[in-house]
Motif scaffolding. Structure first.
Motif, PDB file in Angstrom:
ATOM      1  N   UNK A 182     -59.705  16.640 -48.415  1.00 31.46           N
ATOM      2  CA  UNK A 182     -58.895  17.795 -49.292  1.00 31.46           C
ATOM      3  C   UNK A 182     -57.507  18.100 -48.735  1.00 31.46           C
ATOM      4  N   UNK A 183     -57.489  18.027 -47.323  1.00 29.84           N
ATOM      5  CA  UNK A 183     -56.123  18.215 -46.724  1.00 29.84           C
ATOM      6  C   UNK A 183     -55.263  17.061 -46.826  1.00 29.84           C
ATOM      7  N   UNK A 184     -55.685  15.804 -46.762  1.00 26.14           N
ATOM      8  CA  UNK A 184     -54.928  14.559 -46.787  1.00 26.14           C
ATOM      9  C   UNK A 184     -54.430  14.469 -48.165  1.00 26.14           C
ATOM     10  N   UNK A 236     -51.568  17.604 -49.173  1.00 25.36           N
ATOM     11  CA  UNK A 236     -50.299  17.925 -48.407  1.00 25.36           C
ATOM     12  C   UNK A 236     -49.535  16.587 -48.531  1.00 25.36           C
ATOM     13  N   UNK A 237     -50.085  15.309 -48.465  1.00 27.53           N
ATOM     14  CA  UNK A 237     -49.219  14.086 -48.497  1.00 27.53           C
ATOM     15  C   UNK A 237     -48.679  13.942 -49.954  1.00 27.53           C
ATOM     16  N   UNK A 238     -49.540  14.199 -50.935  1.00 30.27           N
ATOM     17  CA  UNK A 238     -48.889  13.981 -52.380  1.00 30.27           C
ATOM     18  C   UNK A 238     -48.013  15.071 -52.798  1.00 30.27           C
ATOM     19  N   UNK A 239     -48.390  16.393 -52.623  1.00 30.63           N
ATOM     20  CA  UNK A 239     -47.566  17.347 -52.918  1.00 30.63           C
ATOM     21  C   UNK A 239     -45.848  17.265 -52.289  1.00 30.63           C
ATOM     22  N   UNK A 240     -45.919  16.731 -50.973  1.00 31.36           N
ATOM     23  CA  UNK A 240     -44.757  16.708 -50.579  1.00 31.36           C
ATOM     24  C   UNK A 240     -44.059  15.641 -50.953  1.00 31.36           C
ATOM     25  N   UNK A 241     -44.727  14.476 -51.356  1.00 27.20           N
ATOM     26  CA  UNK A 241     -43.824  13.259 -51.713  1.00 27.20           C
ATOM     27  C   UNK A 241     -43.170  13.534 -53.171  1.00 27.20           C
ATOM     28  N   UNK A 242     -44.152  14.308 -53.921  1.00 31.25           N
ATOM     29  CA  UNK A 242     -43.399  14.624 -55.395  1.00 31.25           C
ATOM     30  C   UNK A 242     -42.575  15.495 -55.335  1.00 31.25           C
TER      31      UNK A 242
END
Length: 254
Positions: free
Chosen positions: A144-146, A149-155
């Motif tokens: 859930x966290x990975x 956080x990773x996808x939303x930050x990159x977008x």
């Protein structure tokens, strides 16, 4: 040098040091990233590869991703209709990814009041097949966290660069119109044909890596990397002789 550490001598540097983060946040080193290299790590990694990240499993979530994407776009349209002039992209992307990951893990709506019971069509069904409940909680927590956080930050980084470079935005729009058209939205099967968009994504990942610093590694066996001799976690008692002292002279033990 990186190839020698991460490929040639990968097994020697695959271990993680014992840290408070791994103990208290990683459920006593049950976390895949922070767990010690050994039979447990290999078992959990196999669960990820075989059960969670195989092609069939990922393809089964495609409809969920596309549905939540349309709901996110519709929310922007709704805010615009109500007179909103500014959209908080950080909250939008984070909420979108939380909704996607929640549905994948628990097969229920993120903002639903219904209880996410174990045994549905999502990955919660997988949790029943994991031997220890604590291990299942940690795996679901990691996913859930990975995923959020990773996808939303990159977008968010990609959008900030696109908004600051109108020429890039125009080229992307032209490519989408030529490949997809205006009659439907972009879906996952279109990505292979959107070459310029792929370049934008890769450039974003190059400029703004989600994890610029990798998690610490701990050497478990003596080896030579780049001509330098590296001893296992600095515990070689013979090294004290080079300094003219014995290891036992300082701490009373080797």
């Amino acid at each position: 040098m990186a190839k020698e550490f991460l490929k040639t001598h990968d097994k020697f540097f695959a271990n993680r040091p014992l840290t408070a983060v791994g103990k208290y946040i990683g459920y006593n080193f049950k976390d895949l990233i922070l767990s010690l290299y050994g039979s447990y790590w290999r078992h959990v990694r196999k669960l990820y590869v075989v059960e969670l990240l195989n092609t069939k499993r990922i393809d089964s979530f495609r409809c969920t991703q596309e549905e939540e994407m349309l709901l996110a776009i519709h929310s922007v349209w709704e805010m615009s209709r109500q007179g909103e002039k500014l959209v908080n992209l950080t909250n939008l992307f984070s909420s979108f990814m939380q909704a996607v990951m929640w549905r994948i893990l628990f097969d229920t709506k993120f903002f639903s009041h219904s209880h996410a019971k174990v045994g549905g069509n999502g990955l919660d069904g997988f949790a029943r097949r994991v031997a220890a409940a604590e291990k299942a909680i940690q795996i679901l927590h990691d996913i859930f966290l990975a995923g959020v956080e990773t996808t939303s930050t990159t977008i968010e980084w990609a959008m900030s660069e696109i908004l600051g470079n109108p020429g890039v935005a125009k080229k992307m729009q032209e490519e989408i119109e030529s490949v997809v058209g205006r009659e439907r939205t972009v879906c996952e099967r279109d990505i292979g044909s959107l070459q310029y968009m792929q370049c934008v994504v890769k450039e974003t990942l190059r400029l703004y890596p989600v994890l610029p610093l990798i998690f610490p590694h701990e050497s478990t066996k003596d080896c030579t990397v780049g001509g330098y001799f590296i001893w296992a976690i600095g515990r070689d008692p013979s090294f004290g002789k080079i300094l003219g002292i014995q290891a036992t002279e300082i701490y009373g033990q080797k």
